[in-house]
Design a protein around this motif. Structure first.
Motif, PDB file in Angstrom:
ATOM      1  N   LYS A  36       4.407 -46.184  24.880  1.00 53.14           N
ATOM      2  CA  LYS A  36       5.497 -45.207  24.814  1.00 53.14           C
ATOM      3  C   LYS A  36       6.815 -45.941  25.022  1.00 53.14           C
ATOM      4  O   LYS A  36       6.847 -47.030  25.605  1.00 53.14           O
ATOM      5  N   HIS A  37       7.892 -45.351  24.565  1.00 52.83           N
ATOM      6  CA  HIS A  37       9.227 -45.896  24.766  1.00 52.83           C
ATOM      7  C   HIS A  37      10.093 -44.842  25.439  1.00 52.83           C
ATOM      8  O   HIS A  37      10.012 -43.654  25.104  1.00 52.83           O
ATOM      9  N   LEU A  38      10.892 -45.289  26.388  1.00 57.52           N
ATOM     10  CA  LEU A  38      11.815 -44.405  27.094  1.00 57.52           C
ATOM     11  C   LEU A  38      13.212 -44.982  26.941  1.00 57.52           C
ATOM     12  O   LEU A  38      13.442 -46.162  27.225  1.00 57.52           O
ATOM     13  N   TYR A  39      14.118 -44.173  26.457  1.00 53.75           N
ATOM     14  CA  TYR A  39      15.516 -44.560  26.321  1.00 53.75           C
ATOM     15  C   TYR A  39      16.318 -43.680  27.265  1.00 53.75           C
ATOM     16  O   TYR A  39      16.292 -42.454  27.148  1.00 53.75           O
ATOM     17  N   LEU A  40      16.992 -44.313  28.216  1.00 53.51           N
ATOM     18  CA  LEU A  40      17.854 -43.600  29.151  1.00 53.51           C
ATOM     19  C   LEU A  40      19.288 -43.758  28.667  1.00 53.51           C
ATOM     20  O   LEU A  40      19.774 -44.879  28.504  1.00 53.51           O
ATOM     21  N   HIS A  41      19.949 -42.669  28.425  1.00 57.03           N
ATOM     22  CA  HIS A  41      21.350 -42.669  28.007  1.00 57.03           C
ATOM     23  C   HIS A  41      22.170 -42.201  29.207  1.00 57.03           C
ATOM     24  O   HIS A  41      21.965 -41.095  29.711  1.00 57.03           O
ATOM     25  N   PHE A  42      23.069 -43.070  29.655  1.00 60.16           N
ATOM     26  CA  PHE A  42      23.829 -42.795  30.866  1.00 60.16           C
ATOM     27  C   PHE A  42      25.171 -42.154  30.550  1.00 60.16           C
ATOM     28  O   PHE A  42      25.712 -42.296  29.444  1.00 60.16           O
ATOM     29  N   ILE A  43      25.714 -41.489  31.524  1.00 57.73           N
ATOM     30  CA  ILE A  43      26.985 -40.793  31.384  1.00 57.73           C
ATOM     31  C   ILE A  43      28.100 -41.762  30.995  1.00 57.73           C
ATOM     32  O   ILE A  43      28.989 -41.412  30.230  1.00 57.73           O
ATOM     33  N   ASP A  44      28.034 -43.008  31.478  1.00 57.51           N
ATOM     34  CA  ASP A  44      29.090 -43.986  31.180  1.00 57.51           C
ATOM     35  C   ASP A  44      28.929 -44.645  29.809  1.00 57.51           C
ATOM     36  O   ASP A  44      29.680 -45.554  29.457  1.00 57.51           O
ATOM     37  N   GLY A  45      27.949 -44.204  29.013  1.00 57.59           N
ATOM     38  CA  GLY A  45      27.759 -44.730  27.665  1.00 57.59           C
ATOM     39  C   GLY A  45      26.728 -45.846  27.554  1.00 57.59           C
ATOM     40  O   GLY A  45      26.350 -46.229  26.449  1.00 57.59           O
ATOM     41  N   GLN A  46      26.269 -46.393  28.668  1.00 62.17           N
ATOM     42  CA  GLN A  46      25.253 -47.442  28.617  1.00 62.17           C
ATOM     43  C   GLN A  46      23.890 -46.845  28.277  1.00 62.17           C
ATOM     44  O   GLN A  46      23.671 -45.637  28.430  1.00 62.17           O
ATOM     45  N   ASP A  51       9.189 -54.602  40.072  1.00 60.57           N
ATOM     46  CA  ASP A  51      10.304 -54.060  40.847  1.00 60.57           C
ATOM     47  C   ASP A  51      10.349 -52.547  40.680  1.00 60.57           C
ATOM     48  O   ASP A  51       9.924 -52.019  39.656  1.00 60.57           O
ATOM     49  N   LEU A  52      10.881 -51.869  41.669  1.00 56.35           N
ATOM     50  CA  LEU A  52      11.044 -50.417  41.606  1.00 56.35           C
ATOM     51  C   LEU A  52      12.489 -50.097  41.277  1.00 56.35           C
ATOM     52  O   LEU A  52      13.409 -50.517  41.993  1.00 56.35           O
ATOM     53  N   LEU A  53      12.697 -49.387  40.175  1.00 53.87           N
ATOM     54  CA  LEU A  53      14.030 -48.902  39.831  1.00 53.87           C
ATOM     55  C   LEU A  53      14.121 -47.444  40.263  1.00 53.87           C
ATOM     56  O   LEU A  53      13.269 -46.631  39.900  1.00 53.87           O
ATOM     57  N   LEU A  54      15.135 -47.118  41.016  1.00 51.27           N
ATOM     58  CA  LEU A  54      15.438 -45.737  41.382  1.00 51.27           C
ATOM     59  C   LEU A  54      16.778 -45.417  40.738  1.00 51.27           C
ATOM     60  O   LEU A  54      17.810 -45.969  41.114  1.00 51.27           O
ATOM     61  N   ILE A  55      16.742 -44.562  39.743  1.00 53.94           N
ATOM     62  CA  ILE A  55      17.940 -44.252  38.976  1.00 53.94           C
ATOM     63  C   ILE A  55      18.358 -42.818  39.299  1.00 53.94           C
ATOM     64  O   ILE A  55      17.614 -41.873  39.029  1.00 53.94           O
ATOM     65  N   PRO A  56      19.546 -42.644  39.888  1.00 52.16           N
ATOM     66  CA  PRO A  56      19.998 -41.289  40.213  1.00 52.16           C
ATOM     67  C   PRO A  56      20.096 -40.431  38.948  1.00 52.16           C
ATOM     68  O   PRO A  56      20.701 -40.841  37.956  1.00 52.16           O
ATOM     69  N   ARG A  57      19.490 -39.265  38.978  1.00 53.63           N
ATOM     70  CA  ARG A  57      19.519 -38.378  37.810  1.00 53.63           C
ATOM     71  C   ARG A  57      20.939 -37.949  37.468  1.00 53.63           C
ATOM     72  O   ARG A  57      21.241 -37.665  36.325  1.00 53.63           O
ATOM     73  N   SER A  58      21.809 -37.960  38.461  1.00 57.24           N
ATOM     74  CA  SER A  58      23.190 -37.545  38.218  1.00 57.24           C
ATOM     75  C   SER A  58      23.920 -38.526  37.294  1.00 57.24           C
ATOM     76  O   SER A  58      24.956 -38.180  36.722  1.00 57.24           O
ATOM     77  N   SER A  59      23.399 -39.749  37.133  1.00 59.66           N
ATOM     78  CA  SER A  59      24.049 -40.735  36.255  1.00 59.66           C
ATOM     79  C   SER A  59      23.469 -40.718  34.840  1.00 59.66           C
ATOM     80  O   SER A  59      23.966 -41.422  33.964  1.00 59.66           O
ATOM     81  N   ILE A  60      22.433 -39.901  34.609  1.00 59.13           N
ATOM     82  CA  ILE A  60      21.761 -39.870  33.314  1.00 59.13           C
ATOM     83  C   ILE A  60      22.302 -38.711  32.478  1.00 59.13           C
ATOM     84  O   ILE A  60      22.325 -37.564  32.923  1.00 59.13           O
ATOM     85  N   LYS A  61      22.733 -39.037  31.261  1.00 58.15           N
ATOM     86  CA  LYS A  61      23.189 -38.004  30.331  1.00 58.15           C
ATOM     87  C   LYS A  61      21.980 -37.317  29.698  1.00 58.15           C
ATOM     88  O   LYS A  61      21.893 -36.099  29.661  1.00 58.15           O
ATOM     89  N   TYR A  62      21.042 -38.127  29.149  1.00 61.66           N
ATOM     90  CA  TYR A  62      19.789 -37.579  28.636  1.00 61.66           C
ATOM     91  C   TYR A  62      18.741 -38.670  28.509  1.00 61.66           C
ATOM     92  O   TYR A  62      19.047 -39.853  28.556  1.00 61.66           O
ATOM     93  N   LEU A  63      17.480 -38.245  28.411  1.00 62.57           N
ATOM     94  CA  LEU A  63      16.325 -39.128  28.256  1.00 62.57           C
ATOM     95  C   LEU A  63      15.707 -38.891  26.898  1.00 62.57           C
ATOM     96  O   LEU A  63      15.677 -37.754  26.417  1.00 62.57           O
ATOM     97  N   GLN A  64      15.193 -39.942  26.303  1.00 62.67           N
ATOM     98  CA  GLN A  64      14.469 -39.830  25.030  1.00 62.67           C
ATOM     99  C   GLN A  64      13.127 -40.532  25.201  1.00 62.67           C
ATOM    100  O   GLN A  64      13.086 -41.709  25.542  1.00 62.67           O
ATOM    101  N   ILE A  65      12.037 -39.810  24.996  1.00 62.91           N
ATOM    102  CA  ILE A  65      10.684 -40.373  25.077  1.00 62.91           C
ATOM    103  C   ILE A  65      10.104 -40.360  23.675  1.00 62.91           C
ATOM    104  O   ILE A  65      10.096 -39.324  23.012  1.00 62.91           O
ATOM    105  N   THR A  66       9.611 -41.524  23.230  1.00 62.50           N
ATOM    106  CA  THR A  66       9.068 -41.608  21.885  1.00 62.50           C
ATOM    107  C   THR A  66       7.777 -42.419  21.879  1.00 62.50           C
ATOM    108  O   THR A  66       7.711 -43.428  22.560  1.00 62.50           O
ATOM    109  N   PRO A  67       6.759 -41.980  21.202  1.00 59.79           N
ATOM    110  CA  PRO A  67       6.646 -40.659  20.601  1.00 59.79           C
ATOM    111  C   PRO A  67       6.545 -39.591  21.687  1.00 59.79           C
ATOM    112  O   PRO A  67       6.166 -39.867  22.820  1.00 59.79           O
ATOM    113  N   ALA A  68       6.891 -38.383  21.312  1.00 59.03           N
ATOM    114  CA  ALA A  68       6.867 -37.264  22.265  1.00 59.03           C
ATOM    115  C   ALA A  68       5.448 -37.034  22.776  1.00 59.03           C
ATOM    116  O   ALA A  68       4.478 -37.223  22.041  1.00 59.03           O
ATOM    117  N   PRO A  69       5.307 -36.623  24.043  1.00 54.67           N
ATOM    118  CA  PRO A  69       3.981 -36.288  24.560  1.00 54.67           C
ATOM    119  C   PRO A  69       3.374 -35.123  23.770  1.00 54.67           C
ATOM    120  O   PRO A  69       4.099 -34.311  23.185  1.00 54.67           O
TER     121      PRO A  69
END
Length: 84
Positions: free
Chosen positions: A5-15, A51-69
């Motif tokens: 699966k692939h996960l694309y995190l799109h952040f509020i700051d454009g990254q 490593d464990l990444l903890l990403i605050p949800r408040s910094s995420i604009k949207y998530l894209q999971i592909t292919p969809a579950p």
């Protein structure tokens, strides 16, 4: 071997952060439950290369999971297309 699966995190700051991972569960209901739990948490938790990444949800604009579950949240609009 589990499907990839692939996960694309799109952040509020454009990254954007792109991740690849094996399917986490076989049961579609369990997958949907896991997605719901992640969305209810204040942080998205992802293990990456030991490593464990903890990403605050408040910094995420949207998530894209592909292919969809196979099992999607009940309120999901299906059959949509991106247009310019």
């Amino acid at each position: 071997m589990k499907p990839i699966k692939h996960l694309y995190l799109h952040f509020i700051d454009g990254q954007r952060l792109a991740l690849r991972f094996p399917q986490q569960a076989e049961d579609p209901v369990e997958v949907a439950r896991g997605i719901r739990k992640q969305l209810e948490s204040p942080c998205l938790s992802i293990e990456v290369d030991g490593d464990l990444l903890l990403i605050p949800r408040s910094s995420i604009k949207y998530l894209q999971i592909t292919p969809a579950p196979l099992s999607l949240p009940d309120i999901t609009v299906v059959g949509a297309e991106l247009i310019d």
